[in-house]
Design a protein around this motif. Structure first.
Motif, PDB file in Angstrom:
ATOM      1  N   UNK A 107       1.062  -1.159   0.077  1.00  0.00           N
ATOM      2  CA  UNK A 107       0.002  -0.108   0.028  1.00  0.00           C
ATOM      3  C   UNK A 107       0.650   1.600   0.006  1.00  0.00           C
ATOM      4  N   UNK A 108       1.576   1.581  -0.937  1.00  0.00           N
ATOM      5  CA  UNK A 108       2.295   2.467  -1.423  1.00  0.00           C
ATOM      6  C   UNK A 108       3.886   2.796   0.046  1.00  0.00           C
ATOM      7  N   UNK A 109       3.952   1.492   0.952  1.00  0.00           N
ATOM      8  CA  UNK A 109       5.052   1.545   1.686  1.00  0.00           C
ATOM      9  C   UNK A 109       4.657   2.249   3.264  1.00  0.00           C
ATOM     10  N   UNK A 110       3.728   1.507   3.477  1.00  0.00           N
ATOM     11  CA  UNK A 110       2.541   1.217   4.497  1.00  0.00           C
ATOM     12  C   UNK A 110       3.482   0.659   5.227  1.00  0.00           C
ATOM     13  N   UNK A 111       4.145   0.550   6.245  1.00  0.00           N
ATOM     14  CA  UNK A 111       4.661  -0.451   7.236  1.00  0.00           C
ATOM     15  C   UNK A 111       3.361  -1.650   8.560  1.00  0.00           C
TER      16      UNK A 111
END
Length: 191
Positions: free
Chosen positions: A105-109
């Protein structure tokens, strides 16, 4: 510190890395004239993967202590780890690291952690992969990472270097826009 020579001097290590982790040091000798970094700096290709992507150490200093960047053959690139030892430790802990990035999700940790758990649940018990991981951990004295997902997340976000295509455009980031919910095979699974 694990050295490039450690990887190349052992046939079993080279074989395990190539076969089970798609990190083939034999592919480093390919023509890499297409690689242009921004900002421009020195680099050494360490390995390639079966899809034409490359792992390279960039910057100054000893190769094994330089940051590691991955460039895919599909036009994505980004930093993966602060050095070769950390890269190998991350790969041992997250053999599905590319899917963790794809469904991030675009770099969501938080989403990356969820994807990593789903990959662990979804993956078949691959005895050969487990055996190769144990051999590599033992032979190379690869450290165990406390939080490999966080390392991957932080390195890709903090990357200070990128690959530039022939037309001058920068490669896309490694983070994908998909979430774990977008994978139909994980629909009924909980994490």
């Amino acid at each position: 510190m694990i050295t490039l020579d450690d990887l190349q001097s052992s046939v079993s290590v080279s074989h395990d890395l190539a076969r089970h982790f798609d990190f083939d040091t034999g592919r480093a000798a390919s023509d890499n004239s297409w690689i242009k970094l921004a900002p421009q700096q020195a680099f050494t290709v360490l390995a390639g993967d079966s899809s034409g992507g490359v792992f390279l150490a960039y910057g100054d200093g000893e190769i094994e202590q330089r940051p590691i960047l991955y460039a895919s053959s599909e036009g994505q690139a980004g930093s993966l780890a602060p050095n070769l030892t950390a890269l190998l430790a991350m790969m041992m802990a997250l053999p599905g690291w590319q899917d963790v990035l794809k469904f991030s999700s675009n770099g969501n940790l938080k989403e990356m952690r969820r994807t990593a758990r789903l990959l662990e649940q979804d993956g078949p018990d691959d005895e050969q992969l487990l055996a190769a991981t144990q051999r590599l951990m033992r032979e190379l004295a690869i450290p165990v990472l406390a939080d490999p997902v966080s390392l991957l997340h932080d390195c890709v976000h903090a990357g200070d270097c990128n690959v530039v295509a022939e037309d001058g455009q920068r490669y896309e980031p490694l983070f994908g826009l998909f979430t774990s919910h977008d994978n139909p095979f994980w629909k009924g699974m909980t994490s």
